[in-house]
Write an enzyme that holds these catalytic residues in place. Structure first.
Site, PDB file in Angstrom:
ATOM      1  N   TYR A 175      -2.581   7.711  -6.804  1.00  0.00           N
ATOM      2  CA  TYR A 175      -3.883   7.669  -7.046  1.00  0.00           C
ATOM      3  C   TYR A 175      -4.659   8.182  -7.890  1.00  0.00           C
ATOM      4  O   TYR A 175      -5.820   8.345  -8.051  1.00  0.00           O
ATOM      5  CB  TYR A 175      -4.787   7.678  -6.050  1.00  0.00           C
ATOM      6  CG  TYR A 175      -4.514   7.210  -4.871  1.00  0.00           C
ATOM      7  CD1 TYR A 175      -3.639   6.186  -3.593  1.00  0.00           C
ATOM      8  CD2 TYR A 175      -5.770   6.410  -4.655  1.00  0.00           C
ATOM      9  CE1 TYR A 175      -4.116   5.275  -3.323  1.00  0.00           C
ATOM     10  CE2 TYR A 175      -5.921   5.249  -3.663  1.00  0.00           C
ATOM     11  CZ  TYR A 175      -5.414   4.196  -2.741  1.00  0.00           C
ATOM     12  OH  TYR A 175      -5.357   3.961  -1.800  1.00  0.00           O
ATOM     13  N   LYS A 220      11.099   6.796   0.954  1.00  0.00           N
ATOM     14  CA  LYS A 220      11.697   5.169   0.187  1.00  0.00           C
ATOM     15  C   LYS A 220      12.511   6.626  -0.474  1.00  0.00           C
ATOM     16  O   LYS A 220      12.708   6.166  -1.583  1.00  0.00           O
ATOM     17  CB  LYS A 220      10.237   4.307  -0.205  1.00  0.00           C
ATOM     18  CG  LYS A 220      11.103   3.544  -1.097  1.00  0.00           C
ATOM     19  CD  LYS A 220      11.507   1.851   0.297  1.00  0.00           C
ATOM     20  CE  LYS A 220      12.024   1.142  -0.458  1.00  0.00           C
ATOM     21  NZ  LYS A 220      12.338   0.088   0.545  1.00  0.00           N
ATOM     22  N   ASP A 228       9.092   0.920   4.644  1.00  0.00           N
ATOM     23  CA  ASP A 228       9.475  -1.465   4.954  1.00  0.00           C
ATOM     24  C   ASP A 228       9.839  -1.276   6.078  1.00  0.00           C
ATOM     25  O   ASP A 228       9.370  -2.178   7.660  1.00  0.00           O
ATOM     26  CB  ASP A 228      10.231  -1.948   3.798  1.00  0.00           C
ATOM     27  CG  ASP A 228      11.187  -1.151   3.417  1.00  0.00           C
ATOM     28  OD1 ASP A 228      11.357   0.365   3.785  1.00  0.00           O
ATOM     29  OD2 ASP A 228      12.746  -1.259   3.186  1.00  0.00           O
ATOM     30  N   ASP A 252      -1.914   4.867   2.501  1.00  0.00           N
ATOM     31  CA  ASP A 252      -3.029   3.615   2.496  1.00  0.00           C
ATOM     32  C   ASP A 252      -2.274   2.097   2.948  1.00  0.00           C
ATOM     33  O   ASP A 252      -3.573   1.200   3.531  1.00  0.00           O
ATOM     34  CB  ASP A 252      -3.804   2.983   1.157  1.00  0.00           C
ATOM     35  CG  ASP A 252      -4.489   1.860   0.461  1.00  0.00           C
ATOM     36  OD1 ASP A 252      -5.770   1.980   1.286  1.00  0.00           O
ATOM     37  OD2 ASP A 252      -4.385   1.459  -0.281  1.00  0.00           O
ATOM     38  N   ASP A 307      -3.486   0.290   7.169  1.00  0.00           N
ATOM     39  CA  ASP A 307      -4.074  -1.667   7.090  1.00  0.00           C
ATOM     40  C   ASP A 307      -3.597  -2.000   8.514  1.00  0.00           C
ATOM     41  O   ASP A 307      -4.305  -3.229   9.173  1.00  0.00           O
ATOM     42  CB  ASP A 307      -4.593  -2.115   6.345  1.00  0.00           C
ATOM     43  CG  ASP A 307      -5.842  -1.908   5.644  1.00  0.00           C
ATOM     44  OD1 ASP A 307      -6.352  -1.044   5.720  1.00  0.00           O
ATOM     45  OD2 ASP A 307      -6.845  -2.858   4.192  1.00  0.00           O
TER      46      ASP A 307
HETATM   47  C1  IPM Z   1      -9.777   3.157   2.374  1.00  0.00           C
HETATM   48  C2  IPM Z   1      -9.431   1.980   0.869  1.00  0.00           C
HETATM   49  C3  IPM Z   1      -9.948   2.887  -0.376  1.00  0.00           C
HETATM   50  C4  IPM Z   1      -8.110   3.773  -0.930  1.00  0.00           C
HETATM   51  C5  IPM Z   1     -10.361   2.230  -1.706  1.00  0.00           C
HETATM   52  C6  IPM Z   1     -11.313   1.723  -1.658  1.00  0.00           C
HETATM   53  C7  IPM Z   1     -10.779   3.278  -3.587  1.00  0.00           C
HETATM   54  O1  IPM Z   1      -8.507   1.379   0.949  1.00  0.00           O
HETATM   55  O2  IPM Z   1     -10.049   4.007   1.718  1.00  0.00           O
HETATM   56  O3  IPM Z   1      -7.754   3.617   2.497  1.00  0.00           O
HETATM   57  O4  IPM Z   1      -7.673   3.264  -1.618  1.00  0.00           O
HETATM   58  O5  IPM Z   1      -8.276   5.053  -0.054  1.00  0.00           O
HETATM   59 MN    MN Z   2      -7.322   1.256   2.012  1.00  0.00          MN
END
Ligand code: IPM
Ligand code: MN
Length: 387
Positions: free
Chosen positions: A162, A221, A255, A279, A283
């Protein structure tokens, strides 16, 4: 209780002068509100409704200043987040963010210019993302319930890929080269791991009466990224052995972690990982806890100003319809109160959310809750007021 993620700058909360009723305000927190784009403003209104109910009930006040950084302001003025805005935001105790991302603005501009800029500028080097299935919430994981899906991801939040180390050379030629490097130094890795160990010690499954060990799992990893995750793993074992012998250590490849998050989420307690891996896996974690309508996170600056957000994004297609689920924003508000030391108020909000998911909502999805956005906010606020 002083939370571990910020250094208190105010007298400890809860110390009320004698003979003053519980409801008397003894502490005021200066909060910056960034409603942002899309459904951000709608969910933020509900979060604030609940926070105000909690403040009245538990005897503190939130002095709120709103900022309009986001897509609309950018379209109007060309300004994203000026340095003067950063200076202003820095004067607050915490930031509550709605959502960033506008359909008319090229992806990346607002995300990098606001969200990532704030994370970096305020050194919010921890991203704390609980993965918790609330009662009554449907999970895509077969035969798993709230007891199974109950862990926390500590994502390193200001380093790694990042940071944008790299570039493109020989652009638009057949020899074009693009490089984006995963860079970590010992300091970044160590401070993140130490925070995660401390967190595990205080909030792990044993500490919560849910098991006989507090376990921190490093997600990496090491079989391929043999430089970066060697640094993570060595640091993890060195400081773990020396300073946190009471915390059980595990290591998982990223993974395989994805596989187990689906198959056996009950194995996990606290996970710590790099920015990019964090990140991605959060999700996946969010969908197992019922989706973006409920997932909240904290961008924590242990020595500075932290920022709390629903992690779902701006959901532009639902904007202005009063159908989006505000609970993720409400939970972000609860995390903010916890960070400010208002643990009881944070617990009351979380319990109210559990009650609403468990007994009221038909679904967490926009338009299918059985209630409007504002009705959900009203229900949670009323439960908090009665707590
Ligand atoms: C999150 C989002 C952000 C990230 C994006 C929007 C920059 O996906 O907060 O997880 O990748 O950190
Ligand atoms: Mn994210």
């Amino acid at each position: 209780m002083t939370p571990e993620w910020r250094t208190p700058r105010l007298p400890a909360p809860g110390l009320r002068p004698l003979n003053i009723p519980e409801s008397t305000i003894v502490q005021t927190y200066n909060i910056a509100i960034l409603p942002g784009d899309g459904t951000g403003p709608e969910v933020t209104v509900e979060a604030l409704k609940v926070l105000d109910a909690a403040a009245a009930k538990f005897g503190f006040a939130l002095d709120q200043t709103e900022y309009d950084f986001g897509g609309e302001r950018y379209k109007r003025t060309g300004e994203i987040l000026p340095d003067s805005g950063l200076e202003d935001l820095k004067k607050h105790e915490a930031i509550l963010l709605g959502a960033i991302g506008h359909p008319d603005v090229k992806p990346g501009i607002l995300e990098k210019g606001i969200l990532l800029k704030l994370r970096f500028a305020f050194d919010q080097y921890i991203n704390l993302r609980p993965v918790r299935l609330y009662p009554g919430v449907e999970t895509p994981l077969k035969d798993k319930g709230p007891d199974d899906i109950d862990y926390v991801v500590v994502r390193e939040n200001t380093g790694g890929i990042y940071t944008g180390t790299g570039g493109i050379s020989m652009k638009d030629t057949p020899n074009e080269v693009a490089v984006q490097s995963m860079v970590y130094n010992r300091h970044q890795v160590e401070r993140c791991l130490r925070w995660a160990f401390e967190y595990t010690r205080k909030h792990g499954k044993k500490a919560r009466g849910k098991g006989d060990a507090n376990t921190l799992g490093l997600v990496g990893k090491t079989n391929v990224l043999t430089y970066v995750f060697d640094l993570w793993e060595r640091t993890f074992n060195e400081i773990g052995e020396r300073d946190y012998p009471d915390v059980t250590r595990e290591y998982y490849h990223v993974d395989a972690t994805c596989m187990w998050m689906v198959k056996s989420p009950e194995w996990f307690d606290v996970l710590v990982t790099s920015n990019m891996f964090g990140d991605i896996i959060t999700d996946l974690g969010a969908i197992t806890q019922g989706g973006m309508g409920i997932a909240a996170g904290g961008n924590i600056a242990p020595e500075g100003v932290s920022m709390f957000e629903p992690i779902g994004g701006s959901a532009p297609k639902y904007t202005g319809q009063n159908i989006i689920n505000p609970l993720a924003a409400v939970c972000a508000g609860a995390m903010m109160l916890e960070s400010l030391g208002q643990q009881e108020a944070a617990n009351a909000i979380e319990n109210a959310v559990r009650h609403v998911t468990g007994t009221k909502l038909k679904s967490l999805s926009a338009g299918r809750m059985g209630y409007s956005t504002s009705e959900v906010g009203d229900m949670v606020a009323a439960l908090v007021a009665d707590a």
